[in-house]
Scaffold this active site. Structure first.
Site, PDB file in Angstrom:
ATOM      1  N   HIS A 153      96.510  67.638  39.633  1.00 44.68           N
ATOM      2  CA  HIS A 153      96.052  67.833  38.261  1.00 44.68           C
ATOM      3  C   HIS A 153      96.907  67.055  37.262  1.00 44.68           C
ATOM      4  O   HIS A 153      96.964  67.421  36.088  1.00 44.68           O
ATOM      5  CB  HIS A 153      96.082  69.316  37.885  1.00 44.68           C
ATOM      6  CG  HIS A 153      95.166  70.178  38.674  1.00 44.68           C
ATOM      7  ND1 HIS A 153      95.483  70.641  39.931  1.00 44.68           N
ATOM      8  CD2 HIS A 153      93.925  70.665  38.406  1.00 44.68           C
ATOM      9  CE1 HIS A 153      94.490  71.386  40.394  1.00 44.68           C
ATOM     10  NE2 HIS A 153      93.533  71.413  39.492  1.00 44.68           N
ATOM     11  N   GLU A 199      81.525  69.424  34.163  1.00 46.78           N
ATOM     12  CA  GLU A 199      81.817  70.750  34.709  1.00 46.78           C
ATOM     13  C   GLU A 199      82.358  71.671  33.610  1.00 46.78           C
ATOM     14  O   GLU A 199      83.385  71.378  32.996  1.00 46.78           O
ATOM     15  CB  GLU A 199      82.836  70.625  35.850  1.00 46.78           C
ATOM     16  CG  GLU A 199      82.305  69.821  37.018  1.00 46.78           C
ATOM     17  CD  GLU A 199      83.403  69.373  37.972  1.00 46.78           C
ATOM     18  OE1 GLU A 199      84.517  69.918  37.884  1.00 46.78           O
ATOM     19  OE2 GLU A 199      83.151  68.463  38.788  1.00 46.78           O
ATOM     20  N   GLU A 233      81.670  65.009  41.189  1.00 45.30           N
ATOM     21  CA  GLU A 233      82.022  63.908  40.302  1.00 45.30           C
ATOM     22  C   GLU A 233      81.168  62.672  40.560  1.00 45.30           C
ATOM     23  O   GLU A 233      80.784  61.971  39.624  1.00 45.30           O
ATOM     24  CB  GLU A 233      83.513  63.575  40.442  1.00 45.30           C
ATOM     25  CG  GLU A 233      84.436  64.575  39.773  1.00 45.30           C
ATOM     26  CD  GLU A 233      84.526  65.898  40.519  1.00 45.30           C
ATOM     27  OE1 GLU A 233      84.831  66.925  39.871  1.00 45.30           O
ATOM     28  OE2 GLU A 233      84.299  65.897  41.753  1.00 45.30           O
ATOM     29  N   PRO A 256      86.123  60.478  43.678  1.00 43.23           N
ATOM     30  CA  PRO A 256      84.790  60.482  44.288  1.00 43.23           C
ATOM     31  C   PRO A 256      83.742  59.746  43.454  1.00 43.23           C
ATOM     32  O   PRO A 256      82.737  59.289  43.996  1.00 43.23           O
ATOM     33  CB  PRO A 256      84.453  61.980  44.390  1.00 43.23           C
ATOM     34  CG  PRO A 256      85.768  62.665  44.428  1.00 43.23           C
ATOM     35  CD  PRO A 256      86.649  61.852  43.530  1.00 43.23           C
TER      36      PRO A 256
END
Length: 346
Positions: free
Chosen positions: A138, A38, A69, A98
């Site tokens: 995060h 990404e 993902e 994922p």
């Protein structure tokens, strides 16, 4: 760091620059290497690790992927099976879940289930840990869930020199590698909250990185600091916490930077603990079922009759990652010094 040899032509680099240099070297060296994920193409990645690589090598070798993902992991595995060496970036380690099924059920098992007819030489790069006030979505450190899986290699560097050499070795490896990049180390170890590790960082030979090709073994720990009083087993960001704690406390601690979490350099660990006879395990991830528990078990199995004190663990809290209390969550030098005093008192 005693294991780092300063090469001629080496220059100071941040970890971001060192990782970019590793990918640059391998893209030029090996036509089968491709990089995707990404925002890694035109934008150069959210942390700028791939900045400029698409312009240099073209959109067919450095390209963006959809926000999926699982799709990134599945595509990377397919590419690897058909002869490419993909370096797939998962934008944050918190987003890797994922993709976990693809990584564990397909990549990790492929060599065994195909009787060595197929392999998956893919690297999953992903920033891990805290340091950017990113909160619980995060900032996670998921290394333990990958070291548990047979067929995967799990790597976490602590300095730019190792980051480049380990990433090159990971790209050349014939097996899937989870390459975890501590965000707090991208541009230096810490900010103004922790001045001591910053001072240690500026003097460290690991900041000097050769421009060209070199590799660091994927199964060899480094002795970050020689000592005789006790051993600290650690990796990634907390290597710098351990170094700062030992210096601040004036304790002759030996600091082992694992670098490769699995396969693990057990010989270096055992040799150090048998020499010092005391051990502390240090990591940023939560305590329960963290990788530190495996380290404690191994030290107990192999060094029981040499230990003169219980093994201590210094880790993150067993809580969802706290946003506002980020620097309190981190196991800092003060907590490590307390642990060192406890093991030395016994």
């Amino acid at each position: 760091m005693s294991d780092i040899e300063t090469a001629a032509g080496a220059s100071p680099m941040t970890m971001i620059q060192a990782l970019r240099s590793a990918m640059d070297v391998m893209l030029e060296r090996d036509d089968s290497v491709v990089i995707f994920g990404e925002d890694v193409g035109y934008f150069g990645g959210v942390f700028r690790c791939t900045d400029g690589l698409q312009a240099k090598y073209g959109k067919h070798r450095v390209f963006d992927a959809p926000i999926s993902e699982s799709g990134i992991a599945g595509a990377a595995i397919g590419m690897a099976v058909y002869g490419l060496r993909p370096v797939a970036e998962i934008q944050f380690a918190d987003y890797i879940y994922p993709a976990y099924d693809q990584i564990v059920s397909e990549a990790a098992r492929l060599r065994y289930r195909s009787c060595n007819m197929f392999t998956a030489p893919v690297v999953f790069r992903t920033p891990c840990g805290g340091g950017i006030y990113g909160g619980q979505t995060h900032s996670q450190s998921p290394e333990a869930i990958f070291t548990h899986v047979a067929g995967l290699r799990t790597v976490m560097p602590s300095n730019p020199y190792d980051a480049k050499g380990l990433l090159i070795s990971s790209i050349e490896c014939g097996d899937p590698v989870i390459f975890l990049e501590p965000k707090r180390l991208y541009n230096g170890p810490f900010d103004g909250h922790h001045d001591r590790p910053v001072q240690a960082w500026t003097k460290h030979p690991g900041n000097l990185v050769p421009e060209g090709y070199y590799s660091v073994p994927l199964d060899k720990a480094a002795i970050a600091r020689q000592g005789k009083a006790l051993t600290i087993l650690t990796y990634g960001t907390t290597v710098w916490v351990a170094l700062a704690a030992a210096e601040d406390a004036g304790i002759d601690a030996e600091v082992i930077d694992l670098r490769s979490l699995w396969p693990l350099d057990l010989d270096t660990i055992v040799d150090s603990v048998k020499k010092t006879r005391r051990c502390i395990v240090l990591h940023e991830a939560t305590r329960t079922s963290g990788f530190g528990a495996e380290l404690v078990s191994l030290v107990q199995e192999h060094c029981f009759y040499h230990l003169e004190a219980p093994i201590e663990r210094v880790t993150g809290w067993d809580t969802p990652y706290p946003h506002a209390q980020e620097w309190d969550y981190f196991p800092g030098p003060a907590r490590v010094i307390d642990a060192m005093k406890r093991v030395l008192e016994d």
